[in-house]
Design a protein around this motif. Structure first.
Motif: not given
Length: 357
Positions: A250, A258, A262
């Motif tokens: 992140l 990123k 997720e």
């Protein structure tokens, strides 16, 4: 496997000889050639026959249909056994499957795996341990177990643990599928052959030494994606915990990193933590057999954990894609929860390595 044909079209594994090559064809195209216990036994017998037949100089495994070599083990059967049975059938399947994986790695004659199309889970186990691994521009190779609450097996934690840098950790935790170039980069394949050339390759394998046949058709692989992502992959996945890996992803400042974070947050928290531990321990083990012994402990433990049944339900049976993991978060998965997956099995051990690990 004497003669040109040893089985009929109704069989789930077709066996025949073509010149100097013994052919094994997985024949469940409607199920993407998913492996069941009978298929594992039949492949093992085919290897025995090929090993002792002096006319057989190489063994070649392919998949029927246009979609892939093998999408993995028949996970619905495992789901039903874990949900409704006592796990005995799944443990017996894995025992024979992992023995087969080890046998492929040590097979005394060239074992050629044609990894065209989808090659996942158990499909990796019957191909990537072989002496000659062929991928095509259609290949999609993956160990996607964390998405169903399971952990990479069939020697996958050894294969991925040997990949450059932390690429294997990335693939094991995310379950991402990769193409030909990245499969070669990660050590899961050796040669790229265009899919249009496969019929000629198979014909040549019947008539020529393996090295000559492959060299005649191998071409540079299409460019992969992982080499360009090594910087953030190695930096982020070098962390000691899954939580820290996600924090680094992140904070990496890269959109792909990123997105990867997720993806990980949607996987089974328990499976992620067990997978990371299994990979790190596999790197310290000195043989494929020892790794398979460890994976057998983990797989058997997964049968009595809730996430495997729930993950298969959500992804494969109901297909609602909304698994309810238990525990639901990484913070709730304790070190003791993870260690339970590695507990010795006593007289139920796989026992391939013949020693402690």
């Amino acid at each position: 496997m004497n003669g040109t044909e040893a089985s009929g079209a109704g069989e789930s594994v077709l066996l025949r000889t073509e010149g100097r090559a013994a052919r094994i064809v997985l024949n469940r195209p409607g199920a993407l050639n998913a492996l069941n216990h009978a298929m594992v036994r039949r492949i093992d017998q085919a290897l025995t026959d090929g090993e002792h037949d002096p006319a057989v100089e190489t063994v070649v495994i392919t998949g029927a249909g246009e979609r892939g070599l093998c999408a993995g083990g028949d996970i619905r059967v495992v789901h039903d056994d874990a949900r409704d049975g006592d796990g005995t059938a799944s443990a017996a399947f894995w025992r024979d499957e992992y023995h087969l994986n080890a046998r492929i790695a040590r097979y005394p004659k060239p074992y050629v795996a044609v990894m065209d199309g989808i090659v996942m889970g158990g499909g990796v186990g019957i191909s990537a341990h072989g002496a000659v691994r062929i991928v095509t521009e259609r290949s999609r190779v993956a160990m996607p177990e964390t998405g169903i609450g399971f952990v990479p097996d069939v020697g996958g934690t050894r294969l991925l643990g040997l990949a450059p840098g932390e690429l294997g950790t990335h693939l094991a935790l995310t379950g991402a599928s990769i193409g030909a170039g990245d499969a070669i980069l990660c050590g899961l394949a050796d040669h790229h052959v265009p899919s249009a050339a496969l019929p000629r390759l198979l014909s040549d394998l019947a008539d020529r030494p393996v090295e000559e046949a492959v060299a005649a058709h191998a071409r540079p692989a299409p460019a992969g994606e992982l080499a360009g992502r090594r910087e953030w992959i190695d930096a982020c996945y070098g962390a000691a915990t899954v939580e820290e890996i996600i924090r680094r992803l992140l904070a990496a400042g890269d959109p792909d990193a990123k997105e990867t974070a997720e993806i990980l947050l949607g996987k089974s928290p328990t499976a992620l933590k067990v997978t990371l531990t299994a990979l790190r321990r596999a790197r310290r083990l000195d043989s494929l057999e020892a790794v398979l012994d460890q994976e057998y402990r983990v797989s058997c433990a997964a049968l009595s954990a809730p996430d495997l049944v729930e993950g298969v339900r959500a992804q494969i049976i109901d297909k609602d894609r909304r698994p309810r993991w238990s525990p639901a978060t990484l913070d709730e998965v304790t070190d003791a929860d993870v260690e339970r997956f590695f507990a010795p099995l006593g007289d139920r051990e796989l026992g391939l390595s013949g020693g402690a690990f």
